[in-house]
Each structure stands twice: as structure tokens, then as C-alpha cells.
Design a protein around this motif. Sequence first.
Motif, mmCIF file in Angstrom:
data_model
loop_
_atom_site.group_PDB
_atom_site.id
_atom_site.type_symbol
_atom_site.label_atom_id
_atom_site.label_comp_id
_atom_site.label_asym_id
_atom_site.label_seq_id
_atom_site.Cartn_x
_atom_site.Cartn_y
_atom_site.Cartn_z
ATOM 1 N N GLU A 88 -45.256 -28.055 8.215
ATOM 2 C CA GLU A 88 -46.585 -28.679 8.297
ATOM 3 C C GLU A 88 -46.910 -29.470 7.031
ATOM 4 O OE1 GLU A 88 -49.646 -25.914 9.382
ATOM 5 O OE2 GLU A 88 -48.413 -25.073 11.002
ATOM 6 N N GLU A 89 -46.607 -28.895 5.885
ATOM 7 C CA GLU A 89 -46.901 -29.564 4.619
ATOM 8 C C GLU A 89 -46.071 -30.843 4.472
ATOM 9 O OE1 GLU A 89 -46.264 -26.341 5.036
ATOM 10 O OE2 GLU A 89 -47.800 -25.180 3.988
ATOM 11 N N ILE A 90 -44.818 -30.781 4.876
ATOM 12 C CA ILE A 90 -43.953 -31.955 4.796
ATOM 13 C C ILE A 90 -44.438 -33.038 5.762
ATOM 14 C CG2 ILE A 90 -41.622 -32.817 5.291
ATOM 15 C CD1 ILE A 90 -40.594 -30.113 4.139
ATOM 16 N N GLU A 112 -47.483 -33.481 6.859
ATOM 17 C CA GLU A 112 -48.732 -34.025 6.326
ATOM 18 C C GLU A 112 -48.448 -34.970 5.159
ATOM 19 O OE1 GLU A 112 -52.809 -32.506 4.119
ATOM 20 O OE2 GLU A 112 -51.588 -31.049 5.199
ATOM 21 N N GLY A 113 -47.554 -34.559 4.270
ATOM 22 C CA GLY A 113 -47.196 -35.405 3.136
ATOM 23 C C GLY A 113 -46.534 -36.695 3.564
ATOM 24 N N TYR A 160 -48.085 -26.818 -4.950
ATOM 25 C CA TYR A 160 -49.061 -26.003 -4.233
ATOM 26 C C TYR A 160 -48.433 -24.982 -3.287
ATOM 27 C CZ TYR A 160 -52.484 -29.133 -6.173
ATOM 28 O OH TYR A 160 -53.268 -29.844 -7.053
ATOM 29 N N ASN A 161 -47.122 -25.030 -3.143
ATOM 30 C CA ASN A 161 -46.429 -24.107 -2.246
ATOM 31 C C ASN A 161 -45.226 -23.468 -2.927
ATOM 32 O OD1 ASN A 161 -47.806 -24.683 0.513
ATOM 33 N ND2 ASN A 161 -47.405 -26.690 -0.360
ATOM 34 N N LEU A 203 -42.045 -25.083 5.328
ATOM 35 C CA LEU A 203 -42.903 -26.171 4.850
ATOM 36 C C LEU A 203 -43.076 -27.300 5.868
ATOM 37 C CD1 LEU A 203 -41.732 -26.438 1.143
ATOM 38 C CD2 LEU A 203 -43.844 -25.453 2.014
ATOM 39 N N LYS A 249 -43.631 -20.442 -1.196
ATOM 40 C CA LYS A 249 -42.914 -20.828 0.021
ATOM 41 C C LYS A 249 -41.589 -21.508 -0.326
ATOM 42 C CE LYS A 249 -46.492 -21.564 3.531
ATOM 43 N NZ LYS A 249 -47.080 -22.604 4.410
ATOM 44 N N ASP A 290 -46.479 -32.578 -5.286
ATOM 45 C CA ASP A 290 -47.667 -31.807 -4.909
ATOM 46 C C ASP A 290 -47.322 -30.709 -3.908
ATOM 47 O OD1 ASP A 290 -49.294 -33.207 -6.609
ATOM 48 O OD2 ASP A 290 -50.296 -34.372 -5.039
ATOM 49 N N ILE A 291 -46.477 -31.027 -2.945
ATOM 50 C CA ILE A 291 -46.054 -30.018 -1.973
ATOM 51 C C ILE A 291 -45.386 -28.860 -2.702
ATOM 52 C CG2 ILE A 291 -44.477 -29.508 -0.060
ATOM 53 C CD1 ILE A 291 -44.953 -32.435 0.886
#
Length: 88
Positions: free
Chosen positions: A44-46, A48-49, A24-25, A42, A28, A20-21
Amino acid sequence: MGVVKDTDVARRIARAVVSDIALYNAKKVEEGVRNDTLFDLLKEEIEEGQGYYLSRVDPEIAKSTNFFDQALVDVLLMQARHVPSKIW
């Protein structure tokens, strides 16, 4: 939704979260691989995941395995190996 105690399911959750990361990115990911800044871009996304992964998986499994880190390499990084980069 309970805590997962099966290592195979935990591995699949890690891979799904990282997929998903990546999905959706995508821009990036491409920029990060090209410029060797993937994990900075990434961050913040990592985080959060990973938080989601840890909330779903039994703490003992999370402590004794590196499924999330493996998924970062196998799913996020290796799927972008077509991008020209000095890291290859």
C-alpha cells in the motif's frame, strides 16, 4: 506545483518518496527484509508513493525511465542490507 520535466528532478523525487517510505515504515522494512516479504508488507505504501511520484512527473519521463523502481532498490532495499536475510 507543476509537472516535472527534468529527469534529474524526477530521479530526486523518486528517491525522496522512497526515503519517506523507508523512514516512516522502518519496522516493516526490517521485518520484510528479514522474512523476504518486503514488497508484500509495503504494498500500500509503495502504491501510494508511486501514485504521488507519477502525479509529479511528466508522463513521458515516467514511461521512459524506471526511477521509482531504482529508488526502491537503491534506497529501500540496499539501506536495509544490514538486516540478516536469506535474500543476501
